[in-house]
Design a protein around this motif. Structure first.
Motif, PDB file in Angstrom:
ATOM      1  N   ASP A   1       0.815  -1.220   0.000  1.00 14.50           N
ATOM      2  CA  ASP A   1       0.000   0.000   0.000  1.00 14.50           C
ATOM      3  C   ASP A   1       0.844   1.263   0.000  1.00 14.50           C
ATOM      4  O   ASP A   1       0.493   2.266  -0.606  1.00 14.50           O
TER       5      ASP A   1
ATOM      6  N   ARG B   1      -0.214   1.793  -4.076  1.00 11.90           N
ATOM      7  CA  ARG B   1      -1.070   2.954  -3.858  1.00 11.90           C
ATOM      8  C   ARG B   1      -0.325   4.252  -3.535  1.00 11.90           C
ATOM      9  O   ARG B   1      -0.277   5.153  -4.349  1.00 11.90           O
TER      10      ARG B   1
ATOM     11  N   ARG C   1      -4.044  -1.591  -5.375  1.00  9.71           N
ATOM     12  CA  ARG C   1      -5.138  -0.675  -5.035  1.00  9.71           C
ATOM     13  C   ARG C   1      -5.258   0.451  -6.046  1.00  9.71           C
ATOM     14  O   ARG C   1      -6.339   0.998  -6.222  1.00  9.71           O
TER      15      ARG C   1
END
Lengths: 506, 1110
Positions: free
Chosen positions: A47, A52, A279
């Motif tokens: 992440d 992301r 993501r």
């Protein structure tokens, strides 16, 4: 008797873990080295990194993309963040996680008995990954601690910042070595592993940064040119015929190793036990709350500034990069085309979920790979370096390759530009046209030294021209100040590492 | 006055005295000194023989008389005695008497008793066998038997020549046996702070586990249950929290077996003989590295000498929810929805010609009625106990069945125990104690899963499921889900189906088998060797069929899983061997010595395994159909730790007044590296039985006084088994998909810390115990200071190290506090008795140091969905208590006067606001704490303190004839609770979700209230003081009324004893708290206390019971 008791007691208390392997026992076979190497790669698929934060929160709020939410949440895309902001902390942490994993691996690289060449490949890949992580750290934060060995114990945590120059010297040295060790992409067969040309291309990127703000070492344009040229001359790569297909490939889990030199790998929808989706796939996707064609948050919107950058109506890249439609009601699979004048409210269209092969659609995760380095980027870097070293003559040929593929006019003949300063701007615009939303723009603007100015211009444009529903987006641009050329060092780092200092203005 | 000179104990004399007292009563009221003295004399004479009787009949006179100086009485007594016995000369010349003196309590012979002939210098002392000889002159002579710690006794010589005298202990309470680590002492000899639970009182509470009844019983012991679900967690903290990130739970010693985290639901409270709580370091240091959080000693009942006694205790009763939440009715609900989303809601409710007004007459669904029920609770315990001098045995068993107040939830337990104590020969004794329990806890926890959306979880749907629909195609009550709601983005699900079909079964099995051997070597030395095993198996079964949110193909999660389920097995195996040598010796009554040395070994092995499968094709098979589904996650783990210890303690009592205790334990634990493996935990204590000093005897109303003080060092070893080692993991989500094929990825997940060692608590304690009025009133006061250093902290690391945190010994926490216990026999009449006990505790907790430069530590909770997941709710700041609520200060709503008209006529706020372009009157208003003109993260401040100012309990026992009544109150004062329900159900939440009725009073232009903000005026996601509530409460926790069948009736029905009773638990709570119950901790840990969201409501229990003795 007492001695016997003492020794048996010692034995009694000497329990051994049965559920994991302690560090001292690991890295002892070739397989363990490879598994550890996968661990280094996976640090880039988190992440905080390419899934992301690194490519969204910390990369946007540029003249390409704005935070398409009118809320008051803290977000680096609207420049209201501070040192405690979670996304920057995640990114910092996961990059250093990866560095630590690489350090542990490199420390034990000679431990197993194994084929020398194979050992070299592992070492080269680890050196590359570590260098890439340091590049991101320097790019985002400036001077950072340079750890090349794992920390010895929990007390070795006051690690001072090393100057960007020292880090660049280290990582260019490491990459130069890595380039000799790793395989060619044609031998590897897919874009998810470090290849010789990936190393060379990233070296070009690093030298361009070194040549730009803040170190401004003009001599590095030559180095950048050398390494980019090495990729071009390797014969390993060529531009894909269809621009759109590059990104469809990402979504479809296909590789085009000619165009795509290095990708961070993502796979699946995270429904299964192993979670390997990305993501950004969902955050960058066209807004949709329905899974008929895939969820999309459209967290980032494309700016009109970007839209207008496409100076040729035939340029296929514009209506691919910027979605020319939205889904009816944001919850169907019916595409509703945007009117031609509606250029402020468009979503990103680069990665379209309908091409994904994995079903059902993940609501938060998708399978698309993230392109770290494309051949088009190498050509544009080569053009940029070439232009700085010897002007537009040769440089325009590389740039024109990229434009021709997109169906846009080429800078030759009547369009030829001979002034290096003018051509510099052309290259800069070409980069955003070609590479928009691939996480490069903000870094580019900062190294070119015109980040704050461009941000202010973008903000003014929104205020002046955007419809009222989108005008909130100007707020973020108005927040931009000189201090934003660097991210603040995360609070936890500053408070726990006594040798750490904060960046100026934070 | 009669001429009775040959006095028999009690009977005759009693009548004699009573007569006189009655006759003197008028004189008493007359207050004339001379005559009054006579009555005192008579009283004193009586007192010598039968004080108890006298006390009960004539308490008032007794008290008054007794308060006069002892001196005068003594002299007058002599006069009286000579008067009484002047005519009773029988034998002429000196006679030699002999006899023995025993303790009335345990019939042991007493050496060193002084026997004196009253009025002469003649004295004698008993020898080691309790024998004495003494010369008397006449039968009228009076002998005085006195012995330290016992009531002195006078006997007239009379015709007896061989005296078998029994002395009663001075103060019964002082001879209470208190179980301490590796031994037991009389209360009077105790040097440390130990709380003994009044087990009889506690067993009157109709509860499943003893922990549920423990709150408020003992000063310094804070008991907090997470919520009201049968079998849910209970946290017990003794004298404040020491540890930030590690467990603060006490060590349990169950029948001598130390165990760190037992499931106390698996013990039958009826079988408990005693519970002692060791609080100060002098008491806990004998448990060394595990003693810092205090120790709870639980001892179960054993066989007793005598005929076999069968005891049955059964109860059956009901539980009901204490309160329900008032929700909006259909009209209020629709009105709000129309305000919130006018267009969308109009299309849902203003259809088929319906108007808002029509909803005034619509009867909605009140979901709480559908999900809450009156639940049955029953409990049956039966035991057989008996034995001979040589063999004592007990066999017991119990059956408990507790349904939960939410449908399809509850707890079932079946349990049995066998104990045997066998004297083999005069030196050897062996014993066995075996328990087996099988239990099942079932039903959904109504809270959302960790990290899930706030709309997941049963309770959200019970409260939030809408009461009404205008859509004829929707049957809210019988459809699995509400089709008008975006199920793909919402966790709402018909709560009936969730409760009915989500299988959540927790099975536990507990086997305890302990054996011991005791061997006496001579008179003073005893060896005890014990060995035992404890095996706890748990199995968690979960199944979600297609009627549930998690298994239905329509819902977001269900679509990804289909009908699915999982099984996880856990196993904890512990064995223990303890070897102690005890030396116990009394030297001429002035020196008593008790020494213990020992060595112990313990190993704990844990393991777990499990599996999970999705898309189970034949869902009717449930768990057994998992093998046909798509395999998902596999779980397996294994670990162990070992502990080897040597320990020693010396108790020395000098002159029966000065008590000294020194103890030392050395623990070696596998949880630490070789270098730090062993550590030492010393303690020392001094106590002074002040009341036994001569000068204290002058203060007649003080019957007992003890001062004690202790200091000691204890440890906490609650770290993972291998916290000192670096870990290379292959965590299952962490693979890398090279070329779209998954490759294992190894990651260093923990940095070893070879320097890791125990967390050390230094504790000082000073206590005062006072007894007043012949111990009718008893006071115990303790002051303590705890200083915990080298905190075992999961310490944050600068992440450039590559690690987020590692176990380190860093940080320091201090606790200090005062505990007061006051108990007394308030009324002690023959027919009516009332005794009472009150305790209150004050603890102050402060962080002295965190890791390195860290000034504060922010912690968020993970239960209110993505927007709150990263918002800190708690701050742990140096100089403050461990956890404080953190957020904005709420200042009501923005009112019209907070705005002015801008140039374009738009409203411009005069005050700073927290973002949002179009702030309007009626929006929630937060305070700009730092005054910088913006409300942002920097305005977060402390908004509440979850730590109570004080807490305690108040027990009362009344007896009247054959009736007994126990009334117990529990109280907590000054603690704040964060009511997260109000965040979701008072003006936020999701569309088409019901809200609390309280939100009807929201801001509107006509109603410019400051109570609740306008519709959609909730502002940014934030915690604020709006939802911090005072969690103080006073609870009528237990009432038990019993009736003992009279003896003659019992004889007729051939029973030894029979008591019928009615008991109630959680009967009434006085509180300002607006949630289900102020005692709540949905995220129970030191850093996240008192958080309330969607918890299982607490119930009120009323049971009828029968206690039979055959």
């Amino acid at each position: 008797m007492a001695m016997c008791l003492v020794s048996s007691c010692k034995k009694f208390l000497d329990t051994k873990p049965e559920d994991f392997v302690s560090g001292e026992y690991y890295y002892s076979t070739e397989e363990e080295l490879n598994t550890a190497l996968a661990g280094v790669y996976s640090a880039l698929a988190q992440d905080g990194t390419y899934s992301r934060n690194l490519v969204m929160e910390l990369a946007h709020g540029s003249d390409e993309g704005f935070y398409k939410r009118n809320d008051v949440n803290i977000n680096a895309m609207v420049y209201n963040h501070d040192a405690s902001y979670a996304a920057l902390n995640n990114c910092w942490r996961q990059l250093y996680d990866g560095i630590n994993r690489a350090n542990l691996l490199l420390q034990s690289i000679d431990k197993p008995q194994m084929d020398k060449q194979k050992r070299g490949v592992i070492k080269g890949e680890a050196l590359f990954l570590r260098s890439l992580m340091y590049y991101h750290l320097v790019d985002k934060w400036g001077d950072v601690p340079l750890l090349l060995k794992p920390i010895a114990d929990a007390e070795q945590i006051d690690n001072p910042r090393a100057s960007s120059k020292v880090i660049f010297e280290q990582i260019t040295r490491d990459l130069t070595e890595a380039e000799t060790l790793v395989n060619k992409i044609s031998d590897i067969g897919f874009s998810g592993r470090v290849s010789k040309t990936a190393v060379a291309g990233i070296l070009a990127r690093i030298y361009l940064k070194w040549a730009g703000y803040p170190l401004l070492d003009q001599s590095k344009y030559g180095e950048a040119r050398t390494w980019a040229l090495k990729v071009v001359e390797s014969g390993e790569h060529q531009l894909a015929a269809d621009y759109k297909q590059i990104f469809i490939n990402h979504s479809k889990d296909l590789y085009d190793i000619k165009e795509s030199i290095f990708e961070i790998e993502f796979f699946g929808n995270n429904f299964e036990a192993n979670k390997t989706g990305s993501r950004f796939t969902v955050h960058f996707a066209i807004r949709n709350t329905n899974d008929l064609i895939g969820y999309g948050y459209a967290t980032v919107g494309a700016t009109a500034t970007l839209y207008r950058k496409y100076n040729d109506p035939n340029d296929v890249r514009r209506d691919w990069t910027i979605a020319p439609y939205s889904f009816q009601g944001n919850n169907t699979d019916i595409k509703v085309n945007k009117t031609i004048t509606d250029i402020h409210t468009r979503d990103i269209g680069k990665w379209r979920r309908e091409y994904e092969v994995v079903r059902p659609f993940g609501k938060d995760w998708g399978p698309a790979n993230f392109p770290v380095l494309r051949y088009a980027d190498v050509l544009l870097m080569l053009a940029e370096a070439e232009n700085e070293v010897s002007g537009p003559a040769e440089a325009s040929t590389y740039l024109n390759l990229v434009r021709a593929r997109a169906g846009a006019f080429e800078y030759k003949g009547v369009n030829e530009i001979t002034d290096p300063g003018v051509f510099r701007q052309v290259i800069r615009d070409e980069r955003t046209r070609e590479l928009a939303f691939e996480g490069l723009r903000k870094s580019d603007l900062i190294r070119w030294g015109n980040f704050v100015q461009v941000m202010k211009e973008t903000g003014s444009d929104i205020t002046a021209n955007a419809p009222s529903t989108i005008r909130y987006a100007a707020k973020g641009y108005n927040n931009v100040a000189q201090r934003h050329v660097l991210l603040p060092i995360p609070t936890t780092e500053v408070s726990l590492n006594r040798a750490m200092t904060q960046n100026p203005g934070w | 006055m009669g001429t009775k000179y040959n006095l028999k104990p009690n009977g005759t004399m009693r009548r004699f005295v009573c007569f006189h007292l009655h006759s003197f009563n008028p004189l008493l009221s007359n207050q004339r000194h001379g005559k009054f003295s006579v009555s005192k004399i008579i009283f004193q004479a009586h007192y010598t023989l039968s004080p108890d009787h006298f006390r009960s009949r004539h308490a008032a006179i007794y008290d008054y008389a007794y308060s006069l100086t002892a001196h005068g009485i003594k002299r007058l007594l002599l006069v009286l005695v000579s008067l009484l016995f002047a005519t009773s000369l029988l034998a002429q010349g000196p006679v030699k008497l002999k006899g023995t003196v025993r303790s009335a309590e345990d019939k042991k012979l007493l050496p060193g008793v002084t026997i004196s002939l009253v009025g002469t210098q003649t004295k004698a002392t008993t020898d080691q066998e309790g024998r004495f000889e003494i010369q008397v002159k006449k039968e009228a002579d009076m002998l005085d038997f006195s012995y330290m710690g016992f009531k002195s006794k006078r006997m007239v010589v009379g015709s007896q020549r061989n005296f078998q005298v029994e002395l009663s202990p001075d103060q019964v309470e002082l001879n209470d046996v208190i179980i301490i680590g590796y031994g037991q002492v009389k209360r009077g000899d105790l040097t440390g702070a130990v709380g003994k639970v009044n087990i009889k009182d506690m067993q009157k509470a109709p509860v499943r586990s003893f922990e549920e009844a423990l709150a408020g019983r003992i000063a310094g012991v804070q008991v907090n249950s997470e919520d009201g679900q049968p079998g849910s967690g209970i946290s017990i903290v003794i004298r404040g929290q020491n540890s930030l990130t590690q467990s603060n739970a006490p060590l349990y010693v169950i029948d001598g077996f130390p165990i760190e985290d037992p499931d106390n639901n698996l013990l039958n409270p009826d079988e408990i003989e005693s519970i002692e709580i060791l609080k100060d370091a002098s008491a806990t240091a004998i448990y060394g590295a595990r003693g810092a959080n205090g120790v709870i000693m639980v001892t179960t009942k054993k066989g007793k000498e005598g005929v076999p006694v069968i005891n049955y205790n059964g109860s059956i009763g009901t539980q009901q929810i204490v309160r329900t939440m008032d929700m909006m009715n259909p009209y209020e609900f629709v009105k709000y929805q129309l305000e919130r989303t006018p267009t969308a809601s109009a299309s849902l409710y203003l259809v088929n010609g319906k108007t808002l007004e029509d909803y005034r007459n619509t009867e909605g669904t009140f979901w709480q009625d559908a999900l809450f029920r009156t639940a049955l609770m029953q409990n049956h315990s039966i035991s057989l106990r008996g034995g001979t001098v040589a063999t004592k045995y007990s066999i017991s068993g119990s059956l408990t069945n507790q349904d939960g107040v939410i449908i399809n939830s509850g707890y079932q337990r079946i349990q049995s125990r066998f104990t045997l104590d066998q004297t083999v020969n005069k030196n050897l004794k062996v014993g066995l104690n075996v328990n087996y329990t099988s239990a099942k806890r079932f039903g959904n926890s109504p809270r959302p899963e960790d990290g899930a959306q706030f709309s997941n979880g049963l309770m959200y749907s019970i409260l939030g499921y809408r009461p009404v629909t205008a859509n004829d195609d929707i049957d809210l009550v019988n459809d699995e889900f509400d089709e008008d709601i975006d199920i793909a983005n919402n966790g709402r699900w018909n709560p009936k189906y969730t409760a009915e079909y989500e299988v959540r079964d927790n099975f536990s099995k507990l086997l305890i088998a302990n054996t011991y051997l005791e061997h006496d070597f001579g008179k003073y030395l005893k060896l005890r060797v014990s060995a035992g095993i404890t095996n706890r198996e748990t199995k968690v079964e979960e199944f979600n069929n297609s009627k549930t949110y998690y298994g239905n193909l329509t819902s977001l999660v269900g679509r990804q899983r289909g009908p699915n389920g999982s099984v996880v097995n856990g196993n904890v195996d512990t064995w223990l061997n303890e070897n102690t040598l005890t030396y116990n010796r009394t030297i001429n009554n002035n020196h008593r010595l008790n020494m213990v040395v020992g060595a112990t070994f313990q190993e704990v092995k844990t393991s777990s395994d499990g599996m999970q499968a999705y898309f189970v094709p034949r869902e009717s098979l449930g768990i057994s159909g998992l093998d046909e589904g798509l395999p998902n996650r596999l779980i397996s783990s294994k670990s162990s730790n070992t502990l080897a210890s040597v320990l020693g303690r010396v108790n020395y009592t000098l002159f029966n007044k000065y008590l000294f205790t020194v103890s030392m334990r050395s623990d070696g634990s596998s949880k630490f590296s070789d270098a730090n493996r062993w550590s030492y935990f010393p303690s020392g204590a001094i106590a002074w039985q002040l009341g036994r000093e001569k000068f204290m005897k002058q203060i007649s109303f003080i019957s007992q006084a003890k001062l004690r003080t202790s200091f000691g060092v204890t440890g906490n070893n609650r770290v993972p088994d291998f916290g000192y080692l670096s870990v290379i993991d292959l965590p299952y989500p962490n693979v890398y998909p090279f070329n779209n094929a998954l490759s294992n990825a190894a990651v260093p997940s923990a940095l070893g810390n070879g320097n890791l060692k125990w967390e050390t608590t230094y504790q000082f304690d000073a206590g005062l115990e006072l007894g007043f009025f012949k111990d009718r009133l008893h006071l115990e006061l303790d002051y303590y200071r705890k200083d915990t250093r080298d905190l075992l902290l999961d310490a944050s690391m600068p992440t450039s190290s590559g690690y987020v945190s590692t176990y380190k010994n860093i940080g320091r926490v201090k606790n200090n506090g005062v505990e007061l216990t006051l108990s007394g026999d308030i009324l002690n009449g023959n027919a009516f008795k009332w005794n009472s006990s009150f305790n209150v505790s004050f603890n102050r907790n402060k962080i002295v140091e965190l890791t390195r430069n860290q000034e504060s530590l922010l912690t968020s909770v993970n239960n209110l969905g993505v927007n709150y997941r990263n918002l800190p709710l708690y701050v742990a700041r140096v100089g403050s208590p461990i956890a404080m609520f953190y957020g904005y200060i709420w200042d009501g709503n923005y009112q019209n006067e907070d705005f002015y008209r801008g140039t374009n006529g738009q409203l411009v706020p005069k005050l700073p606001y927290a973002g949002g372009d179009a702030i309007q009157p009626g929006d929630i208003k937060y305070r700009d704490v730092n005054g910088d003109g913006v409300i942002d993260v920097n305005d977060n401040t402390v908004i509440g303190n979850p730590n109570p100012d004080f807490f305690g309990g108040f027990t009362n026992n009344f007896t009247y004839g054959n009736f007994d009544l126990n009334v117990f109150f529990q109280f907590v004062y000054g603690n704040d609770v964060l009511n997260g329900n109000r965040l979701v159900f008072e003006g936020w939440g999701s569309p088409q979700q019901n809200l609390f009725a309280s939100y009807v009073n929201r801001w509107t232009p006509e109603n410019p209230t400051n109570e609740h903000f306008r519709t959609n005026g909730q502002g940014p996601y934030a915690y604020s003081s709006k939802i911090v509530e005072d969690g103080s409460f006073l609870r009528l926790k237990t009432v038990s009324l019993g009736y003992k069948l009279p003896g003659d009736l019992l004889k007729r029905i051939k029973l030894q004893g029979c008591r019928v009773y009615v008991s109630g638990q959680n009967l009434f709570t006085w509180t300002k708290y607006e949630g289900f119950d102020p005692e709540v901790s949905a995220r129970s840990s030191a850093l996240t206390p008192n958080f309330d969201y969607a918890v299982y409501p607490r119930s009120r229990t009323i049971t009828f019971g029968l206690n039979l003795t055959l």
